[in-house]
Design an enzyme around this catalytic site. Sequence first.
Site, short mmCIF file in Angstrom:
data_model
loop_
_atom_site.label_atom_id
_atom_site.label_comp_id
_atom_site.label_asym_id
_atom_site.label_seq_id
_atom_site.Cartn_x
_atom_site.Cartn_y
_atom_site.Cartn_z
N THR A 121 0.83 -1.21 0.00
CA THR A 121 0.00 0.00 0.00
C THR A 121 0.86 1.26 0.00
O THR A 121 1.98 1.25 0.53
CB THR A 121 -0.90 -0.01 1.26
N ASP A 122 0.30 2.34 -0.53
CA ASP A 122 1.01 3.62 -0.49
C ASP A 122 1.14 4.14 0.95
O ASP A 122 1.94 5.05 1.21
CB ASP A 122 0.32 4.68 -1.37
N TYR A 124 -1.33 -0.37 11.17
CA TYR A 124 -1.57 -1.08 9.89
C TYR A 124 -0.42 -0.83 8.92
O TYR A 124 0.21 -1.77 8.41
CB TYR A 124 -2.90 -0.63 9.26
#
Length: 341
Positions: free
Chosen positions: A128-129, A155
Amino acid sequence: MKRKKILVTGGAGFIGGNFVQYMVKKYPHYYIYNLDLLTYAGDLTKHRAIEKNDNYCFIKADIADREFIMSFFEKEKFDYVIHFAAESHVDRSITNPSIFVTTNVLGTQVLLDASKEIGITKFIHVSTDEVYGELDFNPKTFFTEETPIQPNSPYSASKASSDLLVRAYHETFGLPINITRCSNNYGPFHFPEKLIPLTISRVLNDQKIPVYGDGKNVRDWLHVADHCSAIDLVLHDGVNGEVYNVGGHNERTNLEVVKTIISILGKSDTLIEFVTDRLGHDKRYAIDPTKLQKLGWNPTYTFETGITQTIKWYLENQAWWEQIISGEYKTYIESQYSFEL
Ligand code: NAD
Ligand code: TYD
């Protein structure tokens, strides 16, 4: 010719589920294994149309179960692994970080060990970015593959940790890997605890939409179908060891997203309820996808065409999300938002 065996982890979730369907249809000569633990976020009903296909099968298992995963890989000798399985919701990582480390970090390490053991042809780690942290509001700044890793939530820290392990297995053992770092996805089968499906389902039920803080945080939205085609391209043409950012330059504030959905559905902005901000809420994400475009990828949806298609899908598939919001989700929503919404 021997049929290629593709293991997709997390294929009962949102993006993995869309990817499984994309691959089963596009590559009838591949054999797609969907391995998923079926946590609260996993749902197999989405695969009814393909579950009897002879190039698809499902296995219920935990990626962190080392004994099972090692012997499963030894038996099946996969050609490719596409690794989606993860705990994926930032808000849940704030209330319960431990499971994020177990699944996202330790689970990934087990898969890497098993892939190394059987000499995999390609391991794609879907990241993810959010591992890059946050950007300021200057619209000319973007995340590139060279942006330092600076995760802010439990996360994103767990995803960043797994990215580093994947990289290390390439550097140390020569494992043929790619890491993809995509911006926020939306589209069919998105679990209704995330902003876009939460807004659609609540607007349709005339319920309040909780907008965190002042609603000015910016996310870069990509339709899930475009994420699937990006991973397909990286799987077949990606240069081993490389990271590829995935995004389509669709930056919107959260308030713009919510207002767009309300307007398409012909309801009133009075449904918006500003609520206490998320802890450590990242200000802005925005991807520079130049490297992936040079490999030959381009998105097919703009935000406008994608959100219209997605709202239509939620209207036509009400039974799917209604079944989801009546289960564990209900307890989660009640604990997450301290007042009646
Ligand atoms: P999701 O939460 O919808 O699905 C995750 C799936 O993983 C579920 O089916 C769940 O049952 C399964 N799973 C969880 N723990 C497991 C375990 N221990 N063993 C086996 N299966 C397990 O997530 P998503 O939104 O589809 O995201 C998929 C991947 O893409 C994640 O790795 C996420 O970090 C990444 N990603 C997501 C976005 C986004 O906007 N949603 C953007 C970029 C990258
Ligand atoms: P989310 O869909 O959880 O994705 P992520 O945190 O991975 O970006 O949230 C998207 C944005 O929407 C994020 O800035 C938080 C915000 N948000 C709200 O304002 N209200 C909500 O109820 C939720 C779930 C998210």
